[in-house]
Design an enzyme around this catalytic site. Structure first.
Site, PDB file in Angstrom:
ATOM      1  N   ASP A  70      44.638  -8.355  28.533  1.00 22.53           N
ATOM      2  CA  ASP A  70      44.945  -7.070  27.896  1.00 22.53           C
ATOM      3  C   ASP A  70      44.237  -5.897  28.573  1.00 22.53           C
ATOM      4  OD1 ASP A  70      46.302  -8.660  25.930  1.00 22.53           O
ATOM      5  OD2 ASP A  70      44.329  -9.065  25.073  1.00 22.53           O
ATOM      6  N   LYS A  88      47.402  -4.412  32.742  1.00 28.13           N
ATOM      7  CA  LYS A  88      47.949  -4.801  34.052  1.00 28.13           C
ATOM      8  C   LYS A  88      49.371  -4.277  34.239  1.00 28.13           C
ATOM      9  CE  LYS A  88      47.004  -9.196  33.129  1.00 28.13           C
ATOM     10  NZ  LYS A  88      46.036  -9.221  32.040  1.00 28.13           N
ATOM     11  N   GLY A 144      51.425 -10.381  27.399  1.00 31.02           N
ATOM     12  CA  GLY A 144      51.984  -9.215  26.710  1.00 31.02           C
ATOM     13  C   GLY A 144      51.769  -7.985  27.542  1.00 31.02           C
ATOM     14  N   HIS A 145      52.726  -7.687  28.415  1.00 34.10           N
ATOM     15  CA  HIS A 145      52.598  -6.491  29.232  1.00 34.10           C
ATOM     16  C   HIS A 145      53.349  -5.359  28.557  1.00 34.10           C
ATOM     17  CE1 HIS A 145      50.738  -8.786  32.237  1.00 34.10           C
ATOM     18  NE2 HIS A 145      51.807  -9.385  32.679  1.00 34.10           N
ATOM     19  N   GLN A 155      47.487 -13.195  31.673  1.00 31.83           N
ATOM     20  CA  GLN A 155      46.166 -13.472  31.096  1.00 31.83           C
ATOM     21  C   GLN A 155      45.093 -12.855  32.011  1.00 31.83           C
ATOM     22  OE1 GLN A 155      48.542 -16.338  30.931  1.00 31.83           O
ATOM     23  NE2 GLN A 155      49.010 -15.273  29.058  1.00 31.83           N
TER      24      GLN A 155
HETATM   25  P1  IMP Z   1      47.265 -19.896  24.507  1.00 34.67           P
HETATM   26  O1  IMP Z   1      47.097 -19.795  25.973  1.00 34.67           O
HETATM   27  O2  IMP Z   1      48.439 -19.110  24.037  1.00 34.67           O
HETATM   28  O3  IMP Z   1      47.245 -21.299  24.006  1.00 34.67           O
HETATM   29  O4  IMP Z   1      45.968 -19.216  23.863  1.00 34.67           O
HETATM   30  C1  IMP Z   1      44.678 -19.690  24.148  1.00 34.67           C
HETATM   31  C2  IMP Z   1      43.671 -18.561  24.142  1.00 34.67           C
HETATM   32  O5  IMP Z   1      43.971 -17.635  25.206  1.00 34.67           O
HETATM   33  C3  IMP Z   1      43.664 -17.740  22.867  1.00 34.67           C
HETATM   34  O6  IMP Z   1      42.319 -17.426  22.560  1.00 34.67           O
HETATM   35  C4  IMP Z   1      44.409 -16.479  23.210  1.00 34.67           C
HETATM   36  O7  IMP Z   1      44.006 -15.402  22.465  1.00 34.67           O
HETATM   37  C5  IMP Z   1      44.083 -16.316  24.686  1.00 34.67           C
HETATM   38  N1  IMP Z   1      45.185 -15.644  25.392  1.00 34.67           N
HETATM   39  C6  IMP Z   1      46.311 -16.207  25.864  1.00 34.67           C
HETATM   40  N2  IMP Z   1      47.087 -15.284  26.449  1.00 34.67           N
HETATM   41  C7  IMP Z   1      46.429 -14.113  26.367  1.00 34.67           C
HETATM   42  C8  IMP Z   1      46.712 -12.779  26.835  1.00 34.67           C
HETATM   43  O8  IMP Z   1      47.735 -12.497  27.469  1.00 34.67           O
HETATM   44  N3  IMP Z   1      45.763 -11.831  26.518  1.00 34.67           N
HETATM   45  C9  IMP Z   1      44.615 -12.122  25.862  1.00 34.67           C
HETATM   46  N4  IMP Z   1      44.323 -13.351  25.436  1.00 34.67           N
HETATM   47  C10 IMP Z   1      45.211 -14.336  25.690  1.00 34.67           C
END
Ligand code: IMP
Length: 441
Positions: free
Chosen positions: A13, A16, A42-43, A237
């Site tokens: 977040d 990007k 989430g862009h 991420q």
């Molecule tokens: P998952 O990858 O969706 O299983 O989430 C695992 C962890 O990664 C969680 O704590 C999410 O909040 C974090 N996470 C996954 N994708 C993002 C992102 O795009 N931004 C911030 N945190 C993320």
């Protein structure tokens, strides 16, 4: 050399999408290739009065470039189609190459994500707010289970969607394991099992719709790179969420570091020569775990509100904190970052103004067992790191401190939510001048 990799250097977040949008506009790229993650990304890109949010699609879809979803990604077909339809409805129809090797997120994965999470929490007898290290939260999109099946060689790949009979056979096999497993995890007995016939139809239709775009993305990109065409590799991420080098087990399940640009698309690493890091002027965190510079109370609430720090995918409030030099410096060293884009300076300025802060706290190092360190440790030790703050006066000094302490020039500064709210800096002169800050290690 034509390959540029763009990475977030904190916990996701960082903004990007906006930086990618800017680069694709100002520099001549042939393609934008996403190499990791799924619809957990989430862009957000704001263009005039419209806000676009992409979870699954590469951020390049608003530009006249080839867009690629690499094999390092996991794909939720319905989500991809919804995002594409949204663009189509406003007259945007980008070219999209989808890796035949990317794994598919199946409905079972989403259920598994939910029930495994519940079970782990209840087994550990913990409330939502007291989660331990093995029960970290997820975005609930089935990402972890899809990557687990990939690693177990039990996944369905995009290329599998092109042969109906074979697809049905594989889905029946996967279902024969998933259905009893979900029951074991606590799925209510009256919940219908997934219909293999319906699932096959839906996935096969997806395959037919995209069949001309389902490619060997490695060859596609290497052919372009060989000719000197420029490719922007988009990391979803962020570095500290990387499954190996991030804050395991609070991390995500994919490769988020620079080398993922190659392993997650099939592009040869010899073409990658520029690494751009994106950092936010403060820190935010969507998940659990230690957070040394976390701000709490009314100040945190205000910063969250000003920065609209709510998950783009989950809608959950994000935790917020001060900028953390050890975190960013370690990420830069690990990935060989060439220059930085610093986003959200406007939000930080608003926050400082609201609390009458003439000096903005900046975590320049940690104290650990009486020693000063700028190394970002593993999750086991992160909670024991005591932030050491310095207080730059004003924004110029704030930027200057970051640049010097991290040791990487800041070339772009985000000054507002709109597409054009970016300032270009020429940091060369200032970065070379030696100050007392240079002595920090
Ligand atoms: P998952 O990858 O969706 O299983 O989430 C695992 C962890 O990664 C969680 O704590 C999410 O909040 C974090 N996470 C996954 N994708 C993002 C992102 O795009 N931004 C911030 N945190 C993320």
């Amino acid at each position: 050399m034509p390959g540029t990799v763009l990475l977030g250097l904190q916990w996701g977040d960082e903004g990007k999408g906006k930086v990618i949008d800017y680069l694709l506009d100002k520099e001549t790229f042939y393609a934008c290739a996403r190499f990791n993650g799924g619809p957990n990304a989430g862009h957000t890109v704001k263009v005039k009065e419209r806000t676009y949010r992409f979870h699954q699609l590469p951020s390049g879809v608003l530009h006249d470039v080839q867009n690629v979803i690499g094999n390092g990604c996991v794909i939720d077909p319905a989500q991809l189609n919804n995002e594409y339809a949204e663009l189509h409805n406003v007259g945007i129809e980008p070219f999209l190459a989808i890796s035949e090797r990317a794994n598919v997120i199946l409905p079972w994965h989403v259920l598994q994500d939910m029930y495994e999470g519940k079970l782990r929490r209840s087994t550990a007898n913990l409330k939502e707010t007291e989660k331990g290290s093995l029960v970290s939260s997820t975005t609930g999109r089935g990402i972890g289970p899809a990557y687990s099946d990939k690693a177990s060689r039990f996944g369905i790949r995009i290329g599998d969607l092109l042969d109906r009979e074979e697809l049905k056979r594989k889905l029946a096999l996967v279902g024969s394991i998933k259905e009893p497993y979900l029951k074991l995890l606590g799925r209510p007995a009256d919940q219908e099992p997934e219909s293999i016939e319906r699932l096959t139809d839906g996935l096969y239709d997806f395959g037919q719709f995209w069949q001309d775009n389902i490619l060997d993305t490695g060859s596609f990109l290497n052919d372009a790179l060989k000719e000197g065409k420029r490719v922007l590799f988009e990391g979803a991420q962020s570095v500290h969420l990387d499954t190996d080098l991030g804050i395991y087990p609070y991390s995500t399940s994919s490769v988020c570091v620079a080398s993922g640009a190659s392993s997650g698309t099939g592009a040869s690493p010899k073409y990658l020569n520029k690494i751009v890091g994106v950092v936010k002027a403060y820190t935010s965190r969507s998940g659990d775990g230690a957070f040394p510079t976390e701000i709490r109370g009314p100040e945190a609430e205000d910063l969250r509100e000003m920065g609209q720090e709510y998950g783009t995918t989950t809608g959950k409030p994000r935790r917020v904190g001060y900028f953390d030099i050890p975190m960013v410096k370690t990420a830069c060293e690990m990935n060989g970052v060439d220059w930085l884009a610093l986003t959200r300076m406007d939000t930080l300025a608003q926050f400082a103004h609201r609390f009458d802060l003439t000096e903005i706290p900046l975590c320049v190092a940690y104290e650990f067992k009486g020693q000063r360190t700028t190394r970002f440790p593993t999750m086991n030790l992160l909670g024991a790191m005591k932030p050491i703050y310095e207080y730059p006066q004003g924004y110029d000094e704030y930027i200057y401190f970051i640049e010097h302490l991290v040791g990487v020039p800041i070339r772009l500064v985000g000054t507002g939510p709109e597409r054009d709210d970016i300032e270009v800096r020429n940091p060369t002169e200032r970065s070379n001048s030696s100050t007392v800050l240079d002595s920090e290690t």
